[in-house]
Design a protein around this motif. Structure first.
Motif, PDB file in Angstrom:
ATOM      1  N   THR A   1      -4.123 -22.505  -4.065  1.00  0.00           N
ATOM      2  CA  THR A   1      -4.718 -22.266  -5.095  1.00  0.00           C
ATOM      3  C   THR A   1      -6.286 -22.408  -5.346  1.00  0.00           C
TER       4      THR A   1
ATOM      5  N   ASN B   1      -2.206 -26.699  -0.974  1.00  0.00           N
ATOM      6  CA  ASN B   1      -1.295 -26.689  -1.530  1.00  0.00           C
ATOM      7  C   ASN B   1      -0.053 -26.914  -1.686  1.00  0.00           C
TER       8      ASN B   1
ATOM      9  N   TRP C   1       0.334 -23.771   2.116  1.00  0.00           N
ATOM     10  CA  TRP C   1      -0.980 -22.194   1.874  1.00  0.00           C
ATOM     11  C   TRP C   1      -1.244 -22.215   3.577  1.00  0.00           C
TER      12      TRP C   1
ATOM     13  N   THR D   1       3.583 -29.364  -1.492  1.00  0.00           N
ATOM     14  CA  THR D   1       4.420 -28.825  -2.790  1.00  0.00           C
ATOM     15  C   THR D   1       5.677 -29.593  -2.253  1.00  0.00           C
TER      16      THR D   1
ATOM     17  N   ASN E   1       0.239 -18.309  -1.929  1.00  0.00           N
ATOM     18  CA  ASN E   1       0.460 -19.396  -1.990  1.00  0.00           C
ATOM     19  C   ASN E   1      -0.450 -20.178  -2.211  1.00  0.00           C
TER      20      ASN E   1
ATOM     21  N   LEU F   1      -4.423 -29.603  -9.605  1.00  0.00           N
ATOM     22  CA  LEU F   1      -3.613 -28.604  -9.351  1.00  0.00           C
ATOM     23  C   LEU F   1      -2.166 -29.236 -10.617  1.00  0.00           C
TER      24      LEU F   1
END
Ligand SMILES: O=C(O)CCC(=O)C(=O)O
Ligand SMILES: O=C(O)CCC(=O)C(=O)O
Lengths: 361, 361
Positions: A288, A232, A278, A234, A286, A357
């Motif tokens: 995916t 994840n 994550w 970000t 958090n 995503l």
């Protein structure tokens, strides 16, 4: 066909195929590899650990707390200071303006401290809490140091050949099999001194890493580069802790002023930092839709153990202390080889993951 | 960031990033590598050529046509027979039922021939056409052999240790640096005997390949595994050539019966073969939108040259003959290592490519 599962989602297949073809149990060697044996692991981008490979290093044999104090008596060292052991970690930040909370990339407050002060702080904090506890995540942007700030000597600027030069003679100047195989000298040799309150958040580096435990233990959670879609990644705004005197109510003397750490957003040019949010130790948060597919490789290093951590592997690192109350490690970083297919392929996985995503959002 | 171009299309970026970080000119060594040096190339999945590395092999020094005739006087060998040198190649097929033409995967007619007959055929065909010509693509499914069928000894079943055993003693039984680095013996050692009329169509193998030129030249066009989206992999129906007597009109004696090769679809269970249909030597035909991005690596092997052809690289191979009118090579194939990220990543690129190209249709 070998390892070709036939799901709909290529990102899912990628992780599943990888898992089918590779063990999630680390390979253990009982002596150092030859350059060729090492190169075979580099070619497979696969970690291994040499148990007791550095057991006879002078560092491993002699670095007691008293001896370190003696060697570094008059030195000052750079220390990363955080409220919760979360240097360079995704951290909730509450805006003072509108009270909303978002994840930011929290950098530590950095300051020079006399080595003696730093070491005593680490040790007495460790001994105050007998059983090492998992650091809690900072949940507010202002934290007083009443509960004890967390300190970690973790500069990664070749510190063992600079800041800690008096200690450098106690480790090999190079790891011969790594130098010969990779045909280069280490780019950096770093010393890490902390206690059980610090955790290094999941991230990856473009380095081949030979990580050697000297005192205490390090606990690695490792994920291969193909797992990008699981972590994840970000874009986080960068923020930095700074010291601040602040009002506190209550406490021992019924309130007053106290030193605290305040998390401050970096202004203007501060570019967002793409970072894994994550945490394989809190797999439900958090995540995916790919996170559950990951089979992390877990490895604990005891004093004298050497880990080969291949380039681009995600790693989260926590620590336990020696009976003396410290955790000490040294690592050798070699620039990775950007030629060949692996680096472009990992960039490719990253962009397919981010598109997949985004689409799902 | 290094090699991170920022286009919209990750498949395009993958090829562009790869090209930025890697040379399309093959590395040339002037002596054989050590096992470790070889392993560095394996780790980078990058080809190299050792010029004259096999110049002193007994095979390179002694395999004249007369000497081969002497050694294999009484042997029969398996020969691949095609109308246009197109064994295992995408080939247009015209249906006898409805006259439509589609690409199929054409396998050669295979038959045993006395080695003497086979070799004389190759040589006299080569000498009839002084300047080697590019084989034309077969455009009908029935071709008479009036223009001369094409023969190629290309069995890849470890033939040098079986069919051609009398020759095996003239090459090293293993390539020490490859055996030591890969920690395995060759899975197959193959002999290739053909003339300039045969071409091996673009394809890839799950093998590490050490390819050694003995007589004549081989011309390799090499594409790295990241180029999957460029080669236009397509599912082709398998078909096989078979000999047939057929009516011909005209010709020397004013018509009559003649032997021909007929391309016949495989019935029933014959599963479709996913195969590259883009030909880097005819870049405008059967291209995908990614084909133009590819920078093929071109390498010609002279007698005594050794090529390391890494696993999963696409290769198209054509040949020129020695003054005696033959082209002879030997190659050593080692099973690739399926562990590590490369194999699952190449499967991943393949499925993303196929999705992207389907979407575009
Ligand atoms: O030891 C640690 O806390 C982190 C080590 C690390 O991230 C590294 O060596 O790259
Ligand atoms: O030499 C040839 O014609 C083809 C060689 C080849 O495809 C191989 O060695 O894999």
């Amino acid at each position: 066909m070998m390892g070709n599962s036939e799901n709909e989602d290529p990102l899912e297949d990628l992780i599943i195929n990888y898992n089918e073809l590779n063990s999630s149990v680390i390979e253990e060697l009982d002596e150092e590899p030859s350059a060729l044996e090492f190169m075979r692991f580099v070619a497979r981008n696969t970690p291994f650990v040499v148990r007791s490979g550095a057991a006879n290093w002078q560092a491993t044999r002699t670095w007691t707390v008293n001896y370190l104090r003696e060697l570094l008596r008059d030195e000052s060292v750079n220390v990363a200071v955080t409220p919760a052991g979360n240097a360079d970690a995704p951290t909730p930040y509450t805006s003072p303006d509108d009270g909303t909370t978002t994840l930011v990339f929290a950098k530590p407050h950095e300051e020079d401290q006399p080595f003696m002060t730093f070491l005593s702080y680490l040790i007495s904090q460790e001994h105050r809490q007998q059983s090492p506890q998992t650091p809690s995540q900072a949940t507010t942007s202002i934290t007083t140091t009443a509960t004890g700030e967390i300190r970690y000597a973790q500069t990664q600027n070749d510190n063992l050949r600079h800041e800690y030069l008096p200690l450098f003679a106690h480790v090999p100047a190079t790891i011969p099999w790594a130098r010969i195989a990779l045909a280069r000298d280490p780019d950096a040799i770093n010393l890490w001194i902390g206690n059980s309150r610090s955790v290094t958040a999941l991230h990856k580096d473009n380095y081949e890493n030979i990580y050697v435990q000297i005192a205490g233990q390090k606990h690695f959670v490792l994920l291969p580069p193909v797992c990008h879609a699981a972590v994840n990644e970000t874009r986080l705004r960068p923020a930095v802790y700074r010291r601040r005197r602040m009002e506190v109510s209550g406490g021992g003397e019924g309130g007053g002023e106290e030193e605290g750490l305040e998390l401050v957003l970096e202004e203007g040019e501060g570019e967002e930092v793409p970072f894994a949010i994550w945490d394989p130790d809190r797999p439900g948060e958090n995540a995916t839709r790919y996170s559950a597919l990951v089979q992390p490789m877990l490895v604990t290093l005891d004093p004298g153990d050497m880990l080969y951590l291949p380039c681009m592997w995600y790693h989260k690192v926590s620590q336990s202390c020696s009976p003396e109350g410290v955790c000490i490690a040294v690592n050798y970083r070699y620039d990775m080889d950007f030629t060949g297919p692996l680096y472009p392929l990992s960039t490719f996985v990253r962009s397919i993951s981010s598109k997949a995503l985004q689409r799902a959002e």
